[in-house]
Structures are given as structure tokens and as C-alpha cells.
Design a protein around this motif. Structure first.
Motif, PDB file in Angstrom:
ATOM      1  N   ALA A  49     -72.808 -44.356 -17.472  1.00 41.56           N
ATOM      2  CA  ALA A  49     -73.250 -45.138 -16.318  1.00 41.56           C
ATOM      3  C   ALA A  49     -72.305 -46.302 -16.045  1.00 41.56           C
ATOM      4  CB  ALA A  49     -74.670 -45.650 -16.552  1.00 41.56           C
ATOM      5  N   ILE A  50     -71.842 -46.972 -17.114  1.00 40.72           N
ATOM      6  CA  ILE A  50     -70.896 -48.076 -16.937  1.00 40.72           C
ATOM      7  C   ILE A  50     -69.583 -47.566 -16.356  1.00 40.72           C
ATOM      8  CG2 ILE A  50     -69.513 -49.802 -18.173  1.00 40.72           C
ATOM      9  CD1 ILE A  50     -71.853 -50.084 -20.136  1.00 40.72           C
ATOM     10  N   TYR A  51     -69.103 -46.429 -16.873  1.00 37.91           N
ATOM     11  CA  TYR A  51     -67.861 -45.840 -16.356  1.00 37.91           C
ATOM     12  C   TYR A  51     -67.986 -45.539 -14.866  1.00 37.91           C
ATOM     13  CZ  TYR A  51     -63.815 -42.760 -15.965  1.00 37.91           C
ATOM     14  OH  TYR A  51     -62.624 -42.188 -15.583  1.00 37.91           O
ATOM     15  N   TRP A  52     -69.146 -45.007 -14.478  1.00 40.13           N
ATOM     16  CA  TRP A  52     -69.374 -44.711 -13.056  1.00 40.13           C
ATOM     17  C   TRP A  52     -69.370 -45.993 -12.222  1.00 40.13           C
ATOM     18  CZ3 TRP A  52     -73.514 -46.327 -10.007  1.00 40.13           C
ATOM     19  CH2 TRP A  52     -73.565 -45.782  -8.729  1.00 40.13           C
ATOM     20  N   SER A  53     -69.912 -47.080 -12.778  1.00 38.53           N
ATOM     21  CA  SER A  53     -69.963 -48.342 -12.031  1.00 38.53           C
ATOM     22  C   SER A  53     -68.576 -48.975 -11.878  1.00 38.53           C
ATOM     23  CB  SER A  53     -70.904 -49.338 -12.730  1.00 38.53           C
ATOM     24  OG  SER A  53     -70.345 -49.807 -13.946  1.00 38.53           O
ATOM     25  N   LEU A  54     -67.604 -48.533 -12.689  1.00 39.93           N
ATOM     26  CA  LEU A  54     -66.245 -49.086 -12.630  1.00 39.93           C
ATOM     27  C   LEU A  54     -65.303 -48.208 -11.813  1.00 39.93           C
ATOM     28  CD1 LEU A  54     -65.826 -50.158 -16.386  1.00 39.93           C
ATOM     29  CD2 LEU A  54     -66.381 -51.628 -14.443  1.00 39.93           C
ATOM     30  N   HIS A  55     -65.869 -47.322 -10.988  1.00 45.67           N
ATOM     31  CA  HIS A  55     -65.023 -46.364 -10.253  1.00 45.67           C
ATOM     32  C   HIS A  55     -64.065 -47.056  -9.292  1.00 45.67           C
ATOM     33  CE1 HIS A  55     -67.380 -46.876  -6.522  1.00 45.67           C
ATOM     34  NE2 HIS A  55     -68.435 -46.942  -7.321  1.00 45.67           N
TER      35      HIS A  55
END
Length: 460
Positions: free
Chosen positions: A140-146
Motif C-alpha cells: 500500500a505504501i509503495y502504491w502511494s509513492l507512485h
């Protein structure tokens, strides 16, 4: 058959943390872990903060440690977090019995088992669920850093994994130069909200997480039975009283704290945010003092009244048997319920049609007393070492260290060596709890059958 243990469970619990801290200290002094040399005291401080999942730092994590150093800190955080949760299961098992101090410390609802084999099943579930939540959180964090296209995929993966582990373990460490105040994420409200959700989940405590999952499974089964077989599938007491008390207390504190800080800092510290973003930052600011330690704002810029309120939140802390610290939400809830019962003239304390055991009330007030005594002694010690330092700064650091929060008014790195050692001891005591320290080193008494005649003392 072994009839006598070399160490009691409390001593094993404390020594395991000491060993991990010492190992981490040497690990953080390895040349490949450092960009800049640090002293042994600073290495010990950082290792203690990581293992005790606190987050207080005397050197900047981003600039003083290499990628290997960050990895070592990540492993120490994970070992500290899993060690707390896993050993709690064994701790509960070994303390099952009839001796007096075992009855005082055992938390019956933690394991719901009497057999050693089932305890190890619980430990396996603990580890699997911990890793599962951290992996989902990292995704989820990785997705938020797109939107961060200027950093590589590998770095983004490590940042996501590091913050997921640090969040779930309520450690508060960040590889970003300014933590969650860094320009890359300060206005990334999806990132801020995900981090907050992860550390709230970690702060609930593994027994409550297991109980909530069982309850959700029960709800799904009940709905399926009702829809497919037209049967009323019902099982009472799926949600334990322990879970109910802690979930309600956590929810009330979160809502009240968010509203108070939102209104008090609306045109002050939160003025750099607009609309929904301001509410997200207020939510993060209200929840992080309960042992997470991530700084979405500069806490030194808060109003004086907000700082005092944050200190109260730090003292309360997270739920029992979690990666968080503080006196715990259950302790605070028991104290409030007991005062309310006394005000109403009742001679017992009950909730949800269950009477709270007197030993639980005694343990709650003992925990509160010991915490304030230890924090007070630490404040006195640092004030003696650094008499010119403002009392508010010292008190804030001590509450943060004891509650393993990691928040600071910006003075941690400027403390003298003696003050750092005081905080190291405070972080360690806050993590293992003062009651465990007393149990470890004070010889227990055999259970006695007789009782003395009661006598009342003048209290008020």
C-alpha cells in the motif's frame, strides 16, 4: 523432568532484550553501517531505540547510516517487535498457575490455551500475521509513492518495506531526511493515512487482532448460514471483554484527540495544509503519540496546551500485548471505570455485564504509579545533569522515552552523555515494564492461606 528453572520468565524476558540491544550496538558500529562515525553511546542509544521500538534518535538516521545501516536498524526493529509479541505467548503460558505473582501477571484472554503445543501454534500465527500485515502495508505504501518518479524502484521498495515494518512495530524510525515531514511525503496524504492505519493496527495488540479476525469470520459464517440455509447461526462471546474495552477506549481516544488537536492547531501548525489534508494530518498527529512516533509536523511548534495533551496521549499509549508502550489503554480504562464506580457508590467495578477482577484493578494502579515514579526520577536526573535545559523539553523527552513513542521537541541530539544514558534506561524500562523488572528481581512469596483483619486508612 526439570523441576526448577534457572531463570524465571521475567528474567528471560528482560535478558533477551538486553542481549539483542548489545548485539545491535556492535552491529551499528560496523564500518559498512556508517557514513559518519558515531560514539558507542550513540550506537547504544540507537540500538536501544530500535529494539525497544521507540524511535528517539541522537543522530540523523538518513545521513549517518548507509543502506546496510538502515537494513540493520530494520532487522533490530523487526526482532524487537516480533520478540515482544512471541515471548508474550510463552510468558503467558509459563505464568499460568496458582502462585501469587503468576495470577497477578497472567492475562488469561491472551492465549485461551493451557497446553504448550497450542502456545507454539499461537506464536506461529503471530509471526505469520505480523509478516502478512507488513507486506500488505508495504504494498500500500509503495502504491502511494507512485508519483515519485525520480527515485528508483529498488529504493522505493526498501522505503516502503522499512516504513511498513517501522509502522507496524510502532518504532517511528524513518529513512527520509525529515521523517514524515520530508518534502517527498508531507503532502502525500495517502501515504500519511496508510502509515497511520498500519501503526494503529500494530498498537491494538496481537490478542485483539486475533479476536477481531475470529469475530469477522463469525460474522461472515453467520451471514452465509442465514442466506444459504436460512438458519440463525449465533455464537455468544466471540468478542472478548478485553477486546471490547481496548477497542472502545482506542476509538474514543482517537476521535477526541483528533478533534482537540484539529481545533487547537487549525490555524497554527496545520495551516500549511488544506481541506481533507488538514484532517488527515490532524488524525496522524492525534494517533502517533500513542507510541508510533512519526512526525508529520514539528511538535516543538505546537501550542503549549497541545504539547501537554500530547504528553497525556504518550502516557496512555497503545493496547496491551502490542508493539506499543505506555501504561496501555486497558489500564487507563480500568482506572476510569473504577473511579466512576466509586463516584456512584459501588463497591465493585463492572463492564459489559462482567465484574473486573480486583487483581486487575490493583495491577492497573500499580502500573500507573510505577510509570509516574520512574518518569519523575528520570526528569529529576536529567534536570540535575542539565539544570539549564527547560523543564518542558525534559519532561516531553522522558514521557516519550518511557512510553516508547519517539517524539521529541528537537532536543534529543543535543543532550549530554549522562542524559542520553538516562533515556536509554528509560526506554528499556518502558519497553519491558517496571512491573516485570520488579518481578524479575524480587523473590516471590509462597501462597499463604491466612488473611489479616482489614483496616481502612484515611485517603480523602
Amino acid at each position: 523432568m526439570i523441576r526448577k528453572r534457572l531463570f524465571n520468565p521475567a528474567q528471560l524476558f528482560i535478558s533477551s532484550f538486553l542481549g539483542l540491544i548489545l548485539f545491535g550496538t556492535f552491529l551499528l558500529k560496523v564500518p559498512i553501517a556508517l557514513k559518519e562515525p558515531i560514539s558507542w553511546v550513540d550506537a547504544l542509544f540507537t540500538a536501544t531505540s530500535a529494539v525497544c521500538v521507540t524511535g528517539l534518535v541522537v543522530v540523523d538516521t538518513a545521513s549517518h547510516f548507509t543502506g546496510w545501516g538502515h537494513l540493520f536498524i530494520l532487522l533490530l526493529i523487526q526482532a524487537g517487535g516480533i520478540g515482544i509479541l512471541s515471548f508474550a505467548g510463552l510468558f503467558t503460558y509459563f505464568l499460568k498457575g496458582g502462585s501469587s505473582y503468576e495470577n497477578q501477571l497472567a492475562i488469561r484472554d491472551f492465549s485461551n490455551t493451557e497446553r504448550l503445543g497450542e502456545v507454539f501454534v499461537l506464536l506461529k500465527r503471530t509471526i505469520l500475521i505480523t509478516f502478512g500485515i507488513e507486506l500488505v502495508g508495504a504494498a500500500a505504501i509503495y502504491w502511494s509513492l507512485h508519483g515519485l518518479t525520480y527515485i528508483g524502484v529498488g529504493e522505493k521498495i526498501f522505503v516502503s518495506l522499512f516504513h511498513a515494518v517501522s509502522s507496524f512495530c510502532n518504532a517511528g524510525f524513518s529513512t527520509l531526511p525529515l521523517g514524515l515531514m520530508d518534502g517527498m511525503v508531507i503532502h502525500n496524504y495517502g501515504f500519511q493515512f496508510i502509515i497511520a492505519c498500519i501503526y494503529i493496527f500494530g498498537g491494538l495488540g496481537f490478542p485483539i487482532v486475533i479476536n477481531v479476525l475470529k469475530y469477522l469470520k463469525h460474522v461472515v459464517n453467520r451471514l452465509l448460514k442465514k442466506w444459504t440455509l436460512n438458519e440463525n447461526y449465533y455464537r455468544p462471546w466471540i468478542m472478548t471483554m478485553n477486546s471490547k474495552v481496548n477497542l472502545i477506549t482506542t476509538g474514543l481516544i482517537t476521535v477526541i484527540a483528533t478533534i482537540v488537536l484539529y481545533l487547537n492547531e487549525y490555524g497554527h501548525v496545520f495551516s500549511g495544509h488544506e481541506g481533507l489534508g488538514k484532517l488527515v494530518i490532524a488524525f496522524a498527529t492525534a494517533t502517533t503519540p500513542r507510541t508510533a512516533g512519526f512526525n508529520s509536523i514539528d511538535f516543538a511548534q505546537l501550542h503549549f496546551s497541545s504539547i501537554l495533551f500530547v504528553m497525556l496521549l504518550m502516557w496512555i499509549g497503545a493496547s496491551p500485548n502490542s508493539t506499543g508502550g505506555g501504561i496501555k489503554t486497558s489500564t487507563f480504562a480500568v482506572a476510569v471505570l473504577n473511579v466512576w464506580s466509586m463516584a456512584r457508590g459501588k463497591n465493585r467495578t463492572d463492564v459489559f455485564r462482567r465484574e473486573i477482577a480486583s487483581i486487575t484493578i490493583q495491577r492497573a494502579f500499580a502500573t500507573m504509579f510505577l510509570s509516574l515514579m520512574v518518569i519523575g526520577l528520570a526528569v529529576f536526573a536529567i534536570s540535575f545533569i542539565e539544570p539549564e535545559r527547560p523543564l518542558l523539553d525534559i519532561a516531553f523527552e522522558c514521557f516519550s522515552a518511557y512510553s516508547t513513542v519517539g517524539l521529541s521537541l528537537g532536543v534529543t541530539g543535543t543532550l549530554l552523555t549522562g542524559s542520553k544514558i538516562v533515556l536509554i534506561m528509560l526506554m528499556f524500562i518502558g519497553r519491558v515494564t517496571m512491573l516485570s523488572v520488579l518481578i524479575a528481581f524480587i523473590k516471590k512469596v509462597n501462597y499463604i492461606q491466612y488473611r489479616y483483619a482489614p483496616e481502612e486508612l484515611t485517603i480523602y
